[in-house]
Design a protein around this motif. Structure first.
Motif, PDB file in Angstrom:
ATOM      1  N   UNK A   1      -3.124   0.426  14.140  1.00 43.37           N
ATOM      2  CA  UNK A   1      -3.409  -0.146  12.720  1.00 43.37           C
ATOM      3  C   UNK A   1      -2.843  -1.072  12.562  1.00 43.37           C
ATOM      4  N   UNK A   2      -3.635  -2.094  11.862  1.00 40.83           N
ATOM      5  CA  UNK A   2      -3.445  -3.471  12.056  1.00 40.83           C
ATOM      6  C   UNK A   2      -2.120  -3.726  10.480  1.00 40.83           C
TER       7      UNK A   2
ATOM      8  N   UNK B   1      -2.321  -2.155   4.165  1.00 39.48           N
ATOM      9  CA  UNK B   1      -3.608  -0.918   3.635  1.00 39.48           C
ATOM     10  C   UNK B   1      -4.134  -1.724   2.540  1.00 39.48           C
ATOM     11  N   UNK B   2      -4.940  -1.063   1.908  1.00 39.55           N
ATOM     12  CA  UNK B   2      -6.187  -1.074   0.948  1.00 39.55           C
ATOM     13  C   UNK B   2      -5.408  -2.148   0.098  1.00 39.55           C
ATOM     14  N   UNK B   3      -4.083  -2.479  -0.434  1.00 36.22           N
ATOM     15  CA  UNK B   3      -3.745  -2.899  -1.250  1.00 36.22           C
ATOM     16  C   UNK B   3      -4.053  -4.441  -1.017  1.00 36.22           C
TER      17      UNK B   3
ATOM     18  N   UNK C   1       1.062  -1.314  -0.214  1.00 38.29           N
ATOM     19  CA  UNK C   1      -0.145  -0.214  -0.585  1.00 38.29           C
ATOM     20  C   UNK C   1       0.900   1.029   0.469  1.00 38.29           C
ATOM     21  N   UNK C   2       1.158   1.645  -1.243  1.00 41.81           N
ATOM     22  CA  UNK C   2       1.818   3.123  -1.238  1.00 41.81           C
ATOM     23  C   UNK C   2       3.032   2.863  -2.608  1.00 41.81           C
ATOM     24  N   UNK C   3       3.634   3.696  -3.197  1.00 43.45           N
ATOM     25  CA  UNK C   3       4.457   3.755  -3.919  1.00 43.45           C
ATOM     26  C   UNK C   3       5.486   4.076  -4.085  1.00 43.45           C
ATOM     27  N   UNK C   4       6.738   2.234  -4.069  1.00 41.57           N
ATOM     28  CA  UNK C   4       7.953   2.818  -3.405  1.00 41.57           C
ATOM     29  C   UNK C   4       8.759   1.895  -4.285  1.00 41.57           C
ATOM     30  N   UNK C   5       8.831   2.224  -6.070  1.00 39.54           N
ATOM     31  CA  UNK C   5       9.125   1.443  -7.255  1.00 39.54           C
ATOM     32  C   UNK C   5       9.988   2.395  -7.137  1.00 39.54           C
TER      33      UNK C   5
END
Length: 266
Positions: free
Chosen positions: A163-164, A126-128, A94-98
């Motif tokens: 949060x998990x 997260x949402x992913x 969840x998040x862009x770390x490319x």
């Protein structure tokens, strides 16, 4: 305990919560900079790149740049390049770390070319982390894909409370697939070794400051680094009492680090 000559600092829960500075944190870091203390910000954060983290922290007044930051994604990239060169990697994060995964071949969740990914990489929850994504990861691991996790933190502190995090899902995936993931972030030895190499510091002269008793503090102490637990972020008294070891130091907050270094001859 010898003289402290370098400081490793967790970010989330130590310097900030939901990226907002904690009281006294900016001033304490300014003091460390003024005293010429070598420091590195070491984080399992997987929602932002090193550059974006540095930009956000600098915008809040912290005297840091991207070169001061070591992230779990950056260490994961190094691990994949060394141990799985040219592998096709499915990233669930969840998040862009490319930008911090240079040299790694990433495939998308929806790829339908029939080629099975060689490695499943779990980043931050997260949402992913949907049922479909985790179920696909489970099936791929059953088919022989390697399982790599950027960390196994169970939860983290947000402005709305705990949060998990990835570890809560990773435990079930490992159990179901009868495997154990390679964990590249804290508290892995590779992560701490990379941070110390970056600073040119030895284990004996380093101090790790964190809010996670297991990943940050006891993890560092296990590798010979002095540990300091702060009572901010995800800190909970019951977690400290239930831990399988005791931190070398317990501080109210990061604001107390300069005084601790003075006492230790830093």
């Amino acid at each position: 305990m010898g003289r402290i000559g370098a400081v490793l600092i967790d970010i989330d829960g130590v310097l900030t919560v939901s990226w907002e500075p904690l009281p006294g944190a900016v001033r304490a870091m300014e003091r460390l900079r003024a005293d010429g203390v070598p420091l590195a910000l070491v984080t399992n954060t997987t929602s932002r790149t090193r550059a974006r983290i540095a930009e956000r922290l600098a915008g809040s007044g912290f005297p840091v740049g991207a070169d001061d930051i070591l992230t779990a994604p950056a260490v994961t990239a190094a691990h994949l390049r060394e141990h799985h060169p040219d592998a096709r990697c499915l990233l669930i994060n969840s998040g862009d770390v490319r930008a911090d995964l240079s040299g790694v071949t990433l495939v998308e969740q929806e790829d339908t070319d029939g080629a099975v990914p060689d490695v499943v990489v779990l980043g931050g929850a997260g949402d992913a982390f949907t049922y479909a994504a985790l179920d696909r990861a489970f099936r791929l691991v059953q088919q022989g894909a390697a399982l790599v996790a950027m960390h196994r933190n169970l939860y983290w502190r947000t402005a709305d409370g705990l949060a998990l995090d990835t570890g809560a899902f990773l435990l079930g995936l490992e159990r179901a697939a009868h495997t154990e993931a390679v964990v590249t972030g804290k508290p892995s030895s590779a992560f701490f070794a990379a941070a110390l190499a970056h600073l040119g510091a030895s284990l004996e002269e380093a101090l790790m400051v964190g809010d996670d008793i297991e990943s940050d503090v006891l993890g560092a102490q296990h590798h010979g680094i002095t540990g300091a637990l702060v009572r901010t972020g995800k800190y909970r008294a019951e977690t400290l009492e239930a831990a399988e070891g005791a931190p070398d130091h317990v501080l109210d907050s990061f604001a107390d680090v300069p005084a601790l270094l003075e006492r230790l001859g830093g």
